[in-house]
Design a protein around this motif. Structure first.
Motif, PDB file in Angstrom:
ATOM      1  N   ALA A 168       0.808  -1.223   0.000  1.00 43.47           N
ATOM      2  CA  ALA A 168       0.000   0.000   0.000  1.00 43.47           C
ATOM      3  C   ALA A 168       0.839   1.270   0.000  1.00 43.47           C
ATOM      4  O   ALA A 168       0.322   2.345  -0.266  1.00 43.47           O
ATOM      5  N   ASN A 169       2.121   1.173   0.270  1.00 42.40           N
ATOM      6  CA  ASN A 169       2.927   2.386   0.427  1.00 42.40           C
ATOM      7  C   ASN A 169       4.051   2.514  -0.600  1.00 42.40           C
ATOM      8  O   ASN A 169       5.160   2.917  -0.270  1.00 42.40           O
ATOM      9  N   ILE A 170       3.796   2.231  -1.854  1.00 43.92           N
ATOM     10  CA  ILE A 170       4.809   2.406  -2.896  1.00 43.92           C
ATOM     11  C   ILE A 170       5.085   3.899  -3.040  1.00 43.92           C
ATOM     12  O   ILE A 170       4.173   4.685  -3.268  1.00 43.92           O
ATOM     13  N   VAL A 171       6.325   4.295  -2.875  1.00 43.46           N
ATOM     14  CA  VAL A 171       6.668   5.719  -2.924  1.00 43.46           C
ATOM     15  C   VAL A 171       7.412   6.107  -4.198  1.00 43.46           C
ATOM     16  O   VAL A 171       7.592   7.286  -4.476  1.00 43.46           O
ATOM     17  N   CYS A 172       7.849   5.131  -4.970  1.00 46.74           N
ATOM     18  CA  CYS A 172       8.590   5.431  -6.193  1.00 46.74           C
ATOM     19  C   CYS A 172       8.364   4.307  -7.196  1.00 46.74           C
ATOM     20  O   CYS A 172       8.454   3.129  -6.841  1.00 46.74           O
ATOM     21  N   TRP A 173       8.060   4.690  -8.441  1.00 43.35           N
ATOM     22  CA  TRP A 173       7.897   3.690  -9.500  1.00 43.35           C
ATOM     23  C   TRP A 173       8.328   4.340 -10.800  1.00 43.35           C
ATOM     24  O   TRP A 173       7.784   5.372 -11.196  1.00 43.35           O
ATOM     25  N   ASN A 174       9.296   3.761 -11.463  1.00 44.25           N
ATOM     26  CA  ASN A 174       9.776   4.303 -12.731  1.00 44.25           C
ATOM     27  C   ASN A 174       9.717   3.243 -13.815  1.00 44.25           C
ATOM     28  O   ASN A 174      10.035   2.075 -13.565  1.00 44.25           O
ATOM     29  N   SER A 175       9.339   3.656 -14.983  1.00 43.74           N
ATOM     30  CA  SER A 175       9.357   2.787 -16.160  1.00 43.74           C
ATOM     31  C   SER A 175      10.417   3.311 -17.107  1.00 43.74           C
ATOM     32  O   SER A 175      10.430   4.499 -17.430  1.00 43.74           O
ATOM     33  N   HIS A 176      11.299   2.436 -17.529  1.00 41.06           N
ATOM     34  CA  HIS A 176      12.379   2.812 -18.430  1.00 41.06           C
ATOM     35  C   HIS A 176      12.096   2.189 -19.792  1.00 41.06           C
ATOM     36  O   HIS A 176      11.872   0.990 -19.901  1.00 41.06           O
ATOM     37  N   ASP A 177      12.099   2.998 -20.834  1.00 40.30           N
ATOM     38  CA  ASP A 177      11.627   2.617 -22.157  1.00 40.30           C
ATOM     39  C   ASP A 177      12.780   2.509 -23.150  1.00 40.30           C
ATOM     40  O   ASP A 177      13.516   3.477 -23.348  1.00 40.30           O
ATOM     41  N   PRO A 178      12.941   1.356 -23.803  1.00 38.81           N
ATOM     42  CA  PRO A 178      14.031   1.195 -24.760  1.00 38.81           C
ATOM     43  C   PRO A 178      13.843   2.020 -26.030  1.00 38.81           C
ATOM     44  O   PRO A 178      14.768   2.183 -26.804  1.00 38.81           O
ATOM     45  N   GLU A 179      12.665   2.553 -26.271  1.00 39.01           N
ATOM     46  CA  GLU A 179      12.412   3.352 -27.469  1.00 39.01           C
ATOM     47  C   GLU A 179      12.883   4.795 -27.311  1.00 39.01           C
ATOM     48  O   GLU A 179      12.982   5.527 -28.284  1.00 39.01           O
ATOM     49  N   ILE A 180      13.164   5.218 -26.093  1.00 33.16           N
ATOM     50  CA  ILE A 180      13.661   6.574 -25.849  1.00 33.16           C
ATOM     51  C   ILE A 180      15.125   6.629 -26.287  1.00 33.16           C
ATOM     52  O   ILE A 180      15.881   5.689 -26.052  1.00 33.16           O
TER      53      ILE A 180
END
Length: 63
Positions: free
Chosen positions: A18-30
């Motif tokens: 319930a306490n996720i404080v950070c989530w990043n998605s890294h994209d190979p198309e960038i």
């Protein structure tokens, strides 16, 4: 989250934590060299600089 990771993993993470404080998605198309550049599922081997940068930003935000 990096390319090749299970794209639905966030749903399960939010269900179990319930306490996720950070989530990043890294994209190979960038374009290479950007802050969200990633090259594959094995981030520690294929995009070390991206993974380390992400971890450093997270730890810095905690202090």
């Amino acid at each position: 989250m990096f390319a090749g990771d299970c794209q639905s993993i966030r749903r399960f993470a939010e269900r179990d934590h319930a306490n996720i404080v950070c989530w990043n998605s890294h994209d190979p198309e960038i374009p290479a060299g950007g802050p969200h550049d990633a090259r594959g599922h094995y981030a520690a081997h294929e995009a070390t600089d991206v993974l380390v940068g992400d971890l450093r930003r997270f730890v810095t935000a905690l202090t």
